[in-house]
Design an enzyme around this catalytic site. Structure first.
Site, PDB file in Angstrom:
ATOM      1  N   ASP A   1      12.027  -1.134  -5.300  1.00 21.16           N
ATOM      2  CA  ASP A   1      12.242  -2.098  -6.807  1.00 21.16           C
ATOM      3  C   ASP A   1      11.078  -2.627  -7.611  1.00 21.16           C
ATOM      4  O   ASP A   1      10.902  -3.907  -7.751  1.00 21.16           O
ATOM      5  CB  ASP A   1      13.183  -3.268  -5.600  1.00 21.16           C
ATOM      6  CG  ASP A   1      12.485  -4.048  -4.333  1.00 21.16           C
ATOM      7  OD1 ASP A   1      11.239  -3.679  -4.726  1.00 21.16           O
ATOM      8  OD2 ASP A   1      13.052  -5.203  -4.178  1.00 21.16           O
ATOM      9  N   SER A   2       9.902  -2.304  -7.014  1.00 21.21           N
ATOM     10  CA  SER A   2       8.461  -2.692  -7.549  1.00 21.21           C
ATOM     11  C   SER A   2       8.657  -2.145  -8.813  1.00 21.21           C
ATOM     12  O   SER A   2       8.458  -2.609 -10.182  1.00 21.21           O
ATOM     13  CB  SER A   2       7.508  -2.123  -6.722  1.00 21.21           C
ATOM     14  OG  SER A   2       7.401  -0.376  -6.311  1.00 21.21           O
TER      15      SER A   2
ATOM     16  N   ASP B   1      15.831   1.383  -2.682  1.00 17.57           N
ATOM     17  CA  ASP B   1      15.978   0.418  -2.715  1.00 17.57           C
ATOM     18  C   ASP B   1      17.149   0.319  -2.618  1.00 17.57           C
ATOM     19  O   ASP B   1      17.200  -0.574  -4.021  1.00 17.57           O
ATOM     20  CB  ASP B   1      14.375  -0.679  -3.322  1.00 17.57           C
ATOM     21  CG  ASP B   1      13.294  -0.397  -2.375  1.00 17.57           C
ATOM     22  OD1 ASP B   1      13.485  -0.537  -0.853  1.00 17.57           O
ATOM     23  OD2 ASP B   1      12.133  -0.914  -2.553  1.00 17.57           O
TER      24      ASP B   1
ATOM     25  N   LYS C   1      16.420   1.852   0.850  1.00 16.37           N
ATOM     26  CA  LYS C   1      15.397   1.242   2.494  1.00 16.37           C
ATOM     27  C   LYS C   1      15.859   0.142   1.757  1.00 16.37           C
ATOM     28  O   LYS C   1      16.264  -0.689   0.579  1.00 16.37           O
ATOM     29  CB  LYS C   1      13.914   1.276   1.673  1.00 16.37           C
ATOM     30  CG  LYS C   1      13.060   0.186   2.291  1.00 16.37           C
ATOM     31  CD  LYS C   1      12.094   0.909   1.828  1.00 16.37           C
ATOM     32  CE  LYS C   1      10.914   0.657   0.784  1.00 16.37           C
ATOM     33  NZ  LYS C   1      11.112  -0.750   0.389  1.00 16.37           N
TER      34      LYS C   1
ATOM     35  N   GLU D   1      15.011  -4.539   3.108  1.00 15.75           N
ATOM     36  CA  GLU D   1      13.650  -5.360   4.080  1.00 15.75           C
ATOM     37  C   GLU D   1      14.543  -5.726   4.659  1.00 15.75           C
ATOM     38  O   GLU D   1      15.483  -6.642   5.005  1.00 15.75           O
ATOM     39  CB  GLU D   1      13.787  -5.993   2.368  1.00 15.75           C
ATOM     40  CG  GLU D   1      12.546  -5.887   1.522  1.00 15.75           C
ATOM     41  CD  GLU D   1      11.609  -6.386   0.677  1.00 15.75           C
ATOM     42  OE1 GLU D   1      12.311  -7.933   0.436  1.00 15.75           O
ATOM     43  OE2 GLU D   1      11.545  -5.998  -0.310  1.00 15.75           O
TER      44      GLU D   1
ATOM     45  N   GLU E   1       4.111  -2.917   5.296  1.00  9.73           N
ATOM     46  CA  GLU E   1       3.063  -3.783   3.833  1.00  9.73           C
ATOM     47  C   GLU E   1       2.230  -4.710   3.914  1.00  9.73           C
ATOM     48  O   GLU E   1       2.923  -6.405   4.602  1.00  9.73           O
ATOM     49  CB  GLU E   1       4.268  -4.458   2.753  1.00  9.73           C
ATOM     50  CG  GLU E   1       3.276  -4.938   1.953  1.00  9.73           C
ATOM     51  CD  GLU E   1       4.250  -4.864   0.588  1.00  9.73           C
ATOM     52  OE1 GLU E   1       5.437  -4.142   0.658  1.00  9.73           O
ATOM     53  OE2 GLU E   1       3.842  -4.525  -0.605  1.00  9.73           O
TER      54      GLU E   1
HETATM   55  O1  KIV Z   1       9.557  -1.256  -4.081  1.00  9.77           O
HETATM   56  C1  KIV Z   1       8.406  -0.505  -3.636  1.00  9.77           C
HETATM   57  O2  KIV Z   1       7.760  -0.123  -4.431  1.00  9.77           O
HETATM   58  C2  KIV Z   1       8.572  -1.181  -2.273  1.00  9.77           C
HETATM   59  C3  KIV Z   1       6.947  -0.179  -2.025  1.00  9.77           C
HETATM   60  C4  KIV Z   1       5.686  -1.591  -1.950  1.00  9.77           C
HETATM   61  C5  KIV Z   1       6.530  -0.134  -0.628  1.00  9.77           C
HETATM   62  O3  KIV Z   1       9.653  -1.298  -1.467  1.00  9.77           O
END
Ligand code: KIV
Length: 282
Positions: free
Chosen positions: A62-63, A101, A131, A133, A200
């Site tokens: 989600d980056s 994510d 994934k 959080e 992280e």
């Molecule tokens: O969204 C992302 O890029 C991440 C990484 C920083 C692990 O979750």
């Protein structure tokens, strides 16, 4: 898997195994001490290059909210937008395990909503897993998603979707109480069935302790070398995102400068009428 000798005179595995990477193979890699490589990708062309280079895991993170859409945080990105990125990456990848994510607000509310978000990602992108959080606070959502047969990678430590609670992007779990909760959450995620965990921006000694206590692979970002693998954001490690240089980041290229140089040369050639030349026309 053949080996080579690196600059520290250590034997390192060379990626010459074209079999699809699975969650099971990641656990085997941990068992034999082979480090796991993981990098983000959000589009077809970059995902193709990254997969062909031999990356073990591609994270459609989600980056994307930051590096693709220009948002300050990861919070604004939507499930539809994550699915768009996931679909584009999946069209390119044949070897790497692809993780997508779940974005902010699509799994924290209740476990039924979490399951329908995860099902949409799996059905519409064809990714291998998701994934999300958090630890104990999202336990119910994790359990319901796992019951549907969808593999989950956990994410603890600095969890960017909670930035408004933390108020800062500094190192997490330096204090004993937060470190204790992180260790408990890591064990919980393993017990309820997550196949891997991202840690992280936490102290290296704490991350190494978690990696040694868990049987599932622990992949670090700013968590030192004592874990089972490393993940970076592609735009950061290639030098495309030039304004971000935390201590943990190693830059493997300076594509930002390279792209600016190439674009300026093109502008100059158009203005001076050097481009196109005789051979570059019909
Ligand atoms: O969204 C992302 O890029 C991440 C990484 C920083 C692990 O979750």
């Amino acid at each position: 898997m053949a080996g080579t000798i690196n600059k520290n005179n250590m034997s390192v595995a060379k990626v010459d195994d074209n079999r699809k990477v699975t969650t099971h193979r990641l656990i085997e890699m941990k068992q034999r001490g082979e480090k796991i490589s993981m990098l983000t990708a959000y589009d077809y062309s970059m995902a193709k290059l990254i997969d062909q280079a031999g990356m073990d895991v591609i994270l459609v993170g989600d980056s994307a909210s930051n590096v693709m859409a220009g948002n300050v945080t990861t919070l604004p990105i939507t499930l539809d937008q994550m699915i768009y990125h996931g679909k584009s990456v999946m069209k390119a990848v044949s070897r790497a395990l692809v993780v997508v994510d779940l974005p902010f607000g699509t799994y924290q509310g209740n476990s039924k909503e979490a399951l329908s978000s995860a099902i949409r990602v799996m059905k519409e992108t064809h990714a291998d897993c998701i994934k999300l959080e958090g630890g104990a606070e999202v336990r119910e959502s994790i359990e319901r998603i796992l019951c549907a047969g969808i593999p989950i990678m956990g994410h603890l430590g600095l969890t960017p979707q909670s930035i408004n609670k933390f108020g800062t992007y500094t190192v997490r779990a330096r204090e004993e109480a937060e470190a204790k909760k992180l260790v408990e959450d890591a064990h919980l995620l393993e017990e309820i069935g997550c196949f891997a965990l991202v840690l992280e921006k936490i102290p290296a000694a704490l991350a190494a302790r978690v990696a040694s206590e868990l049987t599932i692979p622990v992949i670090g970002i700013g968590a030192g070398g004592g874990v089972d693998g490393q993940v970076l954001v592609m735009h950061d490690m290639l030098g495309i995102n030039q304004g971000f240089s935390p201590r943990f980041l190693r830059r493997y290229a300076n594509l930002g400068e390279e792209i600016t140089r190439a674009v300026q040369a093109y502008i100059e050639d158009v203005k001076s009428q050097d481009f196109p030349n005789e051979k570059e026309q019909y």
